[in-house]
Design an enzyme around this catalytic site. Structure first.
Site, PDB file in Angstrom:
ATOM      1  N   SER A 251      51.815  32.539  -5.495  1.00 46.76           N
ATOM      2  CA  SER A 251      52.052  33.753  -4.724  1.00 46.76           C
ATOM      3  C   SER A 251      51.622  33.553  -3.288  1.00 46.76           C
ATOM      4  CB  SER A 251      51.296  34.933  -5.335  1.00 46.76           C
ATOM      5  OG  SER A 251      49.935  34.883  -4.956  1.00 46.76           O
ATOM      6  N   LYS A 252      52.280  34.296  -2.434  1.00 47.39           N
ATOM      7  CA  LYS A 252      51.996  34.201  -1.009  1.00 47.39           C
ATOM      8  C   LYS A 252      50.547  34.610  -0.731  1.00 47.39           C
ATOM      9  CE  LYS A 252      53.275  34.966   3.550  1.00 47.39           C
ATOM     10  NZ  LYS A 252      54.165  34.333   4.468  1.00 47.39           N
ATOM     11  N   ARG A 253      50.136  35.661  -1.427  1.00 51.21           N
ATOM     12  CA  ARG A 253      48.793  36.165  -1.178  1.00 51.21           C
ATOM     13  C   ARG A 253      47.765  35.074  -1.466  1.00 51.21           C
ATOM     14  NH1 ARG A 253      45.439  38.414  -4.290  1.00 51.21           N
ATOM     15  NH2 ARG A 253      46.890  38.514  -6.022  1.00 51.21           N
TER      16      ARG A 253
END
Ligand code: GLU
Length: 498
Positions: A251-253
């Site tokens: 995930s980007k986060r």
């Protein structure tokens, strides 16, 4: 029946590499089958959808060379049709109005309701217990006519098993008791994902739905909608997930830009190389071939060749040299080294342009020089960035020196301070200034000076390119030419000691 597949991203962020791989597999399948690859932007979440994200989808597909057929479909434009379909199901008694006030439909309530249903199912009791499911039709019509807000839910069978064959994962089963009567249209009139996807897939004539396995549970629900509508159910192929090295979902986060497709473009990947890498992240051809042209990939691609196990994207967040999967870098390097030179040159040009190093003469009177030089230096490079980084000295007099190389190749031998200007003097006489002639002159000079040729070769490499390694040094002399070579040898003497 000719194959029609679609890529249906939601434009709610940058294009994720997992989504890019879904697009690629759909595209490969369509091209292999002589079918159509369609694009549908699922922009129904008005709060989260952005134009920038839509742009990143178009850009990403174009970069990967995945061309789509027919007009792009924007799902939000079809909301009216989707609502009409839900009303049709309502008319036919396959769906019902749920008047539960919104505030009672909080997340906690929904969770409680699911848990309660599971308990009832385990006890062999009634599972679909929404009080509005069996509301007499007249009462439902009356309350709606009086303006009471309602959601529209599909009637899920009270008993039995939902079953379908997934091309990748095989037989899939789910107890209807585990599926709640799904909302088709919210009380504010907003059609929901499962309804919209099915309506659009029917309208677009989709024959195969190829998407991430995180949609497996939706598929059971969507099949119910197809059946309710009396429409043929497409075939499904769900794709394994792409996981981080610790098996967490990418995930980007958590993982930052390593997950975003544009990162690869911006960090000097060749689209063909990244496409090849992505293709192998969850699929492999029967013959195990790794580096494939697009045609070879199309020829070998099959949905049956897709793996069931999740793919691991191996990168090491703590080591900047392994900012991405080493296999991706390796593959990019292979492409840079091996692809036809003429296909590589436009990419090198773009890189030099963005670094302010491009000169018009490289496609004019120095065209041949440019071709030969790129061909010479590409052999050690991993990304296009290397042409303006490690390779900068070939295109500019302003390049930096690798400190370790200066230490090792220049400063360690104090005699070089005198030797390098003398070598420069000797090379001034070499005519023509070819690799062979320079080699002869340098070796003769070394012998006369009583030093090993290797000492001068290593020193010259650092003096001329700032680096400790590179192509054959005599080729480097020839590529840089007499004037620059001589000047840099002299200038390097100053690096040795004051
Ligand atoms: N829009 C959905 C997503 O981005 C995909 C829908 C589908 O492929 O059915 O996950």
């Amino acid at each position: 029946m000719s194959v029609r597949v679609r890529f249906a991203p939601s434009p709610t962020g940058y294009l994720h590499i997992g989504a890019a791989r879904t697009a690629l597999y759909n595209w490969l399948f369509a091209r292999k089958q002589g079918g159509k690859f369609l694009l549908r932007i699922e922009d129904t979440d008005l709060q989260r959808s952005t134009e920038e994200s839509t742009r990143s989808i178009f850009e990403g597909l174009a970069w990967l060379g995945l061309d789509y057929d027919e007009e792009v479909v924007f799902q939000s434009a079809n909301a009216e049709k989707h609502r009409a379909v839900a009303h049709r199901l309502l008319e036919e008694g396959k769906a019902y109005r749920d008047f539960t006030p919104r505030e009672e439909r909080s997340e906690a309530n929904v969770k409680q309701e699911i848990a309660a249903r599971a308990r009832r199912a385990a006890a062999g009791g009634e599972t679909q217990t929404n009080p509005y499911r069996d509301l007499p039709r007249e009462e439902s019509d009356r309350r709606a006519a009086a303006g009471e807000p309602f959601a529209i839910r599909l009637k899920v069978p009270r008993e039995g098993i939902s079953e379908f064959h997934d091309i990748v994962y095989g037989k899939q089963e789910r107890d209807y008791a585990e599926i709640e009567d799904l909302v088709l249209v919210r009380s504010d009139g907003h059609p929901l994902y499962n309804l919209s996807v099915v309506c659009d897939d029917i309208e677009m004539g989709i024959t195969h739905v190829i998407r991430g396995q995180d949609h497996l549970t939706n598929t059971h629900k969507q099949i119910l909608i197809y059946r309710a509508l009396g429409a043929p159910v497409p075939q499904f192929a769900h794709l394994p997930l792409i996981l981080a090295p610790n098996k967490a979902k990418l995930s980007k986060r958590k993982h930052g830009e390593v997950v975003s497709l544009t990162t690869y473009r911006d960090r000097g990947f060749l689209p063909a190389a990244f496409r090849n890498f992505l293709a192998l992240l969850g699929w492999s051809p029967a013959d195990g071939k790794e580096i494939m042209t697009l045609d070879e990939m199309i020829e070998r691609f099959s949905l049956e060749g897709i793996h069931r196990s999740n793919a691991i994207f191996n990168f090491n967040e703590r080591d900047p040299r392994q900012w991405t999967d080493p296999k991706a870098l390796w593959m990019n390097a292979e492409y840079i080294h091996r692809m036809p030179l003429d296909e590589l040159l436009p990419f090198v040009r773009a890189e030099l342009e963005s670094a302010g190093l491009w000169r018009a003469e490289y496609q004019g009177e120095r065209r041949e020089w440019f071709r030969r030089t790129v061909d010479l230096i590409r052999q050690r490079f991993h990304t296009l960035k290397d042409f303006s980084g490690q390779g900068r000295a070939y295109f500019s007099d302003e390049f930096s020196f690798d400190e370790a190389a200066v230490e090792k190749n220049l400063r360690r031998e104090p005699r070089l301070k005198e030797l390098l200007p003398k070598l420069a003097r000797a090379l001034e006489e070499v005519e023509p200034f070819t690799a062979e002639n320079v080699e002869r002159a340098l070796r003769a000079f070394a012998e006369e000076a009583g030093v090993k040729a290797g000492l001068l070769i290593n020193a010259a490499r650092t003096a001329l390119t700032g680096q400790a390694v590179g192509p054959s040094m005599f080729d480097v002399f020839e590529a840089l030419g007499r004037e620059r070579s001589v000047r840099r040898l002299r200038a390097a003497a100053d690096l040795i000691s004051p």
